[in-house]
Enzyme design. Structure first.
Site, PDB file in Angstrom:
ATOM      1  N   PRO A   2       9.848   7.346   7.509  1.00 15.45           N
ATOM      2  CA  PRO A   2       9.475   6.101   6.840  1.00 15.45           C
ATOM      3  C   PRO A   2       8.559   6.256   5.617  1.00 15.45           C
ATOM      4  CG  PRO A   2       8.348   6.308   8.955  1.00 15.45           C
ATOM      5  CD  PRO A   2       9.316   7.432   8.870  1.00 15.45           C
ATOM      6  N   LYS A   7      12.319   3.827   2.779  1.00 14.23           N
ATOM      7  CA  LYS A   7      13.713   3.763   2.308  1.00 14.23           C
ATOM      8  C   LYS A   7      14.737   3.286   3.347  1.00 14.23           C
ATOM      9  CE  LYS A   7      13.372   4.874  -1.920  1.00 14.23           C
ATOM     10  NZ  LYS A   7      12.589   3.679  -2.181  1.00 14.23           N
ATOM     11  N   TYR A  33      -1.322   5.431   0.609  1.00 15.93           N
ATOM     12  CA  TYR A  33      -0.760   6.571   1.339  1.00 15.93           C
ATOM     13  C   TYR A  33      -1.781   7.694   1.225  1.00 15.93           C
ATOM     14  CZ  TYR A  33       3.902   4.351   1.064  1.00 15.93           C
ATOM     15  OH  TYR A  33       4.977   3.496   1.185  1.00 15.93           O
ATOM     16  N   HIS A  66       4.337  -6.167  -5.288  1.00 11.95           N
ATOM     17  CA  HIS A  66       3.395  -5.074  -5.551  1.00 11.95           C
ATOM     18  C   HIS A  66       3.825  -4.272  -6.773  1.00 11.95           C
ATOM     19  CE1 HIS A  66       1.207  -4.713  -1.427  1.00 11.95           C
ATOM     20  NE2 HIS A  66       1.262  -5.952  -1.879  1.00 11.95           N
ATOM     21  N   TYR A 104      10.551   5.609  -5.658  1.00 11.14           N
ATOM     22  CA  TYR A 104       9.921   4.647  -4.748  1.00 11.14           C
ATOM     23  C   TYR A 104      10.476   3.238  -4.964  1.00 11.14           C
ATOM     24  CZ  TYR A 104       6.327   2.534  -1.838  1.00 11.14           C
ATOM     25  OH  TYR A 104       5.679   1.842  -0.844  1.00 11.14           O
TER      26      TYR A 104
END
Ligand code: FAD
Ligand code: PHB
Length: 392
Positions: free
Chosen positions: A293, A297, A201, A73, A384
């Site tokens: 979550p 990580k 998200y 991704h 990220y």
């Protein structure tokens, strides 16, 4: 009595990866696990791997299936105020993430340990650590009604948040840092194609939602829920309705519904203990720290701990020096706290904490800022994909 160099408690991803890397580098070890191997291989948890984690798995000789089956991704979307904004990880950082489930990572590791004839002991109950302060620790356990003992040089506590290793250390020797969030995540797994090609998200007045996946035919979705929610109150139809309400309209339209094949609730917390080395015990992964979550990580941090620890142990057995094992805690904690900060920040930005509209307005302002500021969105992207590993 059995004898080994490193006794590893816990056959989750940290314990298995440490065992595999140590054996590849000639360090003898035994893994003790409370559950059965089938139970360990079927646990559904993380889904997103940083490139550093992928590299370590390849180094551990467990990368072949992952490299062929993972989904790479190059970005993800933030949903808020009815819109969605793509965070272009590749353009902002040059890096990507890999979608490959923890279940698959664990299966690959278990298979590799079997091929390498690793010593794994499943269904080991009443694990107890002794002599951690001296030069000759022992680990006692019961299996099939018989109590046995392992003599070792070191113990690696890879037994997760509820494990026995951290609890074996006198409370005065550890400092704990904790934040409990007033909500959890209700997650489902379903054999339906994902709503979008990348993760979404979503910040919504009703609460957070996440669209994730395990493959092009298997989706993983989460919605923020109360801590006292019961699974029985969430039939699939209610879950799908709630999810769609919390997503930007364009994404909600593409959600394909179907029967759930797993459904569970996880509370969210941030937790760190210090130090990570007490006598001859090392704490690794979720035994040492938990992150919510949201930043994906947890598993990546566990792998980062293993990376520091296996190097230190290999170096110790190669040269006799204790320099690296003595610095394990300090080196691992530097990365851990940065991930704790990021996960806390991203959680705070995306979840509903109260009915106070002031808080939601601040979140929307910050999300809007992220869409306008290259500096702000680059900071999000850098964290990220995983911060670079420090050399010392
Ligand atoms: P664990 O996986 O907890 O393994 C510990 C092992 O020790 C277990 O097998 C347990 O049975 C065993 N054990 C416990 N006690 C004993 C005992 N007394 N004796 C012997 N054995 C014992 N992380 C990410 O990086 N990305 C994500 O996308 C992500 N998503 C997540 C989503 C959810 C819903 C949750 C709950 C977690 C998520 N995580 C994610 C976090 C990730 O799953 C964990 O950080 C990871 O499992 C930690 O691995 P571990 O091996 O340290 O601990
Ligand atoms: C998952 O797919 O389980 C997942 C993905 C991203 C997260 C958390 C969980 O941030």
């Amino acid at each position: 009595m059995l004898r080994t160099q490193v006794a590893i408690v816990g056959a989750g991803p940290s314990g298995l990866l440490l065992s595999q890397l140590l054996q590849l580098h000639g360090v003898d070890n035994i893994v003790l696990e409370r559950q059965t191997s089938d139970y360990v291989a079927s646990r559904i948890r993380a889904g997103v791997l940083e490139s550093g984690t992928v590299d370590l798995l390849v180094k551990a000789d467990v990368g072949a299936r992952m490299l062929s089956e993972r989904l790479v991704h190059e970005g993800f979307a933030l949903g808020f105020a009815g819109r969605d904004f793509r965070v272009d990880l590749k353009r902002l950082t040059g890096d990507v993430v890999s979608v490959y489930g923890q279940t698959e990572v664990t299966k690959d590791l278990l298979a590799a340990r079997v091929v390498a004839k690793g010593h794994l002991i499943f269904e080991a109950t009443q694990v107890a650590l002794e002599g951690l302060d001296g030069a000759h620790p022992t680990v006692r356990y019961t299996q099939g009604g018989k109590t046995r003992e392992i003599a070792c040089d070191f113990v690696a506590g890879c037994d997760g948040y509820h494990g026995v290793c951290r609890q074996s250390v006198p409370a005065a020797a550890l400092q704990t840092f904790e934040r409990i969030y007033p909500f959890g995540w209700l997650g489902i797994l379903a054999d339906v194609p994902p709503a979008a090609h990348e993760l979404v998200y979503s910040n919504h007045e009703r609460g957070f939602a996440l669209c994730s996946m395990r493959s092009t035919t298997r989706s993983r979705y989460y919605v923020q829920c109360g801590l006292d929610e019961k699974l029985e109150a969430w039939p699939d139809s209610r879950f799908w309705d709630e999810l769609r309400m919390r997503l930007p309209a364009a994404v909600a339209e593409t959600v394909v519904t179907g029967p759930s094949i797993e459904k569970s609730i996880a509370p969210l917390r941030s937790f760190v203990v210090e130090p990570l080395k007490v006598g001859r015990l090392f704490l690794v992964g979720d035994a040492a720290h938990i992150v919510p979550p949201t930043g994906a990580k947890g598993l990546n941090l566990a792998a980062a701990d293993v990376r520091v620890l296996y190097h230190a142990l290999v170096e110790h057995y190669r040269t006799g020096s204790t320099e690296f094992i003595d610095r394990y805690s300090e080196r691992a904690l530097r990365r851990i706290w940065k991930a704790v900060r990021f996960s806390w920040w991203f959680t705070s930005l995306m979840h509903k904490f109260s009915d106070d509209p002031f808080n939601h307005r601040l979140q929307l302002a910050e999300l809007d800022y992220l869409t306008k500021s290259k500096a702000a969105v680059t900071s999000l992207a850098e964290n990220y994909v995983g911060l670079p590993f420090e050399r010392s």
